[in-house]
Design an enzyme around this catalytic site. Structure first.
Site, mmCIF file in Angstrom:
data_model
loop_
_atom_site.group_PDB
_atom_site.id
_atom_site.type_symbol
_atom_site.label_atom_id
_atom_site.label_comp_id
_atom_site.label_asym_id
_atom_site.label_seq_id
_atom_site.Cartn_x
_atom_site.Cartn_y
_atom_site.Cartn_z
ATOM 1 N N ASP A 101 -54.259 87.764 31.032
ATOM 2 C CA ASP A 101 -52.943 87.501 32.222
ATOM 3 C C ASP A 101 -51.700 87.716 31.530
ATOM 4 O OD1 ASP A 101 -55.088 87.672 34.056
ATOM 5 O OD2 ASP A 101 -54.751 85.584 34.905
ATOM 6 N N GLU A 147 -59.152 84.512 29.752
ATOM 7 C CA GLU A 147 -58.422 84.920 30.988
ATOM 8 C C GLU A 147 -57.047 84.774 31.054
ATOM 9 O OE1 GLU A 147 -60.167 87.314 32.946
ATOM 10 O OE2 GLU A 147 -61.737 87.098 31.556
ATOM 11 N N HIS A 160 -54.648 93.832 32.049
ATOM 12 C CA HIS A 160 -55.166 92.552 31.770
ATOM 13 C C HIS A 160 -56.251 92.917 30.982
ATOM 14 C CE1 HIS A 160 -57.631 88.924 32.742
ATOM 15 N NE2 HIS A 160 -58.417 89.807 32.835
ATOM 16 N N GLU A 161 -57.115 94.151 31.250
ATOM 17 C CA GLU A 161 -58.234 94.642 30.302
ATOM 18 C C GLU A 161 -57.964 95.031 28.965
ATOM 19 O OE1 GLU A 161 -61.131 93.749 31.827
ATOM 20 O OE2 GLU A 161 -60.476 93.602 33.678
ATOM 21 N N HIS A 215 -57.491 91.959 26.902
ATOM 22 C CA HIS A 215 -58.936 91.607 26.438
ATOM 23 C C HIS A 215 -59.439 92.031 24.854
ATOM 24 C CE1 HIS A 215 -60.439 88.771 29.310
ATOM 25 N NE2 HIS A 215 -60.340 89.652 30.450
HETATM 26 ZN ZN LIG Z 1 -60.467 89.296 32.518
#
Ligand SMILES: [Zn+2]
Length: 411
Positions: free
Chosen positions: A357, A353, A275-276, A279
């Site tokens: 995801d 976000e 997930h990071e 980003h």
């Molecule tokens: Zn996040």
């Protein structure tokens, strides 16, 4: 003009307060003793009840602190406290930059001292009661002192530069000060982790072992250097777990809390890491920076058009126009607009976000991310059922249930 400003400021202060309390109140109407069906079986009844109690305690605390803060600002404004402080400083200091620095230093210090007992109560009574707090009294006090010194140095330098530009740049004030803020923001993105964080926490590379090997396998595949993954000792202060992505270019890094590594299984940790990395891949740090600089630029521009109105100082009880008094009056009058910008930033952040995801689900496994998010929500006693209006205005992340639903759709 002065009378108009006086009532305008009063109306903005009062309506802001009422609006925020109304949002808080809406949240209380969504409290439910029923566990959402998505979490049946993984959230035991006692723990869920504890989360409801935590929610109520936090709500009461916010209500008390916000109300006291509101009364304080109203009293200071109505009695001309800002102008009074300005007058006292002016009787001792003549350089306008030094007046502004002293003005904000005194305001900052007083705010810090007054808010200290409330921070203390939050940490050692509320967080303690619900089993989150790991901060010792010593760490707490040292944190406050370090925070104050670092804030004074950084804030002092930025303020000095901006007031200086304000005094000499005329119409171009907003462009030059935006430039200063942009350079500073990029500098902070590059060096925050290596310059500021070490004052408060230790960051270490991942320890050798099974977890590191699994993470290496995934990060190689995703094209993210393992050297940029760090573990931070969040457990020094709280049992709450988290992870974040920060930095730019070669100075990017993913930071995993040691509490997260303790709470989650190996696959779940990799899913959070994915997930990071999402980003990073979707350039969320850069888009967030760009958006906030745009809104700051707009604010500085409007401020540069209006700040010379003598009424900005008069309304606060001073006959001498100044940068710092104008900034306070303007800051209050501008707050409905900044609420709007904050709201847009939160919308952007919630969309980011979902994108991160999705990246994790497509490049790793959605079900591991889902189970990680559930565990984190439960351990942090997060509010599972915030009111949609509250989420719309204040949440930088979608709610757990929204994220689980989107993850299920991707599968
Ligand atoms: Zn996040």
């Amino acid at each position: 003009m002065e009378v108009f400003f006086y009532y305008a400021i009063l109306i903005v202060l009062i309506s802001n307060f009422i609006f925020e309390r109304w949002l808080d109140y809406l949240n209380t109407t969504n409290w439910s003793s029923e566990l959402p069906p998505e979490l049946l079986g993984i959230y035991d009844k006692d723990k869920y009840q504890k989360s409801q109690k935590y929610e109520k305690a936090s709500h009461r605390f916010t209500l008390v602190t916000e109300t006291l803060g509101f009364i304080a600002i109203l009293l200071i404004f109505a009695t001309g406290g800002f102008g009074w402080l300005d007058g006292i400083i002016r009787s001792r200091v003549s350089n306008p930059i030094h007046v502004a620095l002293a003005f904000f230093a005194i305001l900052g210090l007083v705010t810090e001292i007054v808010s200290l007992p409330f921070k203390w109560y939050d940490t050692f009574v509320i967080e303690e009661k619900f089993g989150f707090n790991k901060t010792t009294r010593r760490v707490f006090l040292i944190d406050q002192i370090k925070g104050l010194i670092i804030g004074a140095i950084i804030g002092g330098i930025i303020l000095y530069l901006i007031v200086w530009i304000y005094l000499i740049a005329g119409n171009l004030f907003w462009i030059y000060s935006l430039l200063v803020i942009a350079i500073f923001s990029v500098f902070m993105l590059l060096f925050y982790s290596s310059l500021i964080v070490p004052f408060f926490n230790k960051q270490t590379p991942l320890a050798d072992g099974d977890l590191k090997d699994t993470i290496r396998a995934f990060s190689n595949k995703a094209g993210f250097l393992l050297d940029n993954v760090y573990v931070i000792d969040g457990s020094k202060r709280s049992t709450k777990a988290n992870a974040y992505f920060t930095g730019l270019g070669r100075r990017k890094r993913i930071v995993l809390y040691d509490t997260l590594i303790n709470d989650l299984d190996k696959e779940e940790i990799v899913a959070v890491l994915a997930h990071e990395i999402g980003h990073y891949k979707k350039h969320h740090v850069i888009s967030g920076l760009f958006f906030s600089l745009m809104t700051t630029g707009l604010m500085l521009y409007i401020f540069s058009l209006m700040s010379s109105y003598p009424a900005f100082a008069q309304v606060l009880g001073s006959n001498v126009p100044s940068f710092h008094l104008a900034l306070i009056s303007f800051g209050i009058l501008y707050s409905p607009l900044s609420l709007l910008f904050g709201l847009s930033l939160h919308c952007l952040s919630r969309r980011n976000e979902f994108q991160a995801d999705r990246f994790a689900a497509e490049n790793y496994k959605g079900e591991y991310l889902a189970s990680a998010l559930k565990k984190l929500s439960i351990n942090n006693l997060s509010n599972l059922t915030p009111h949609p209006a509250y989420v719309f205005f204040h949440y930088s992340h979608p709610t757990l249930l929204q994220r689980l639903k989107k993850l299920a759709e991707i599968q």
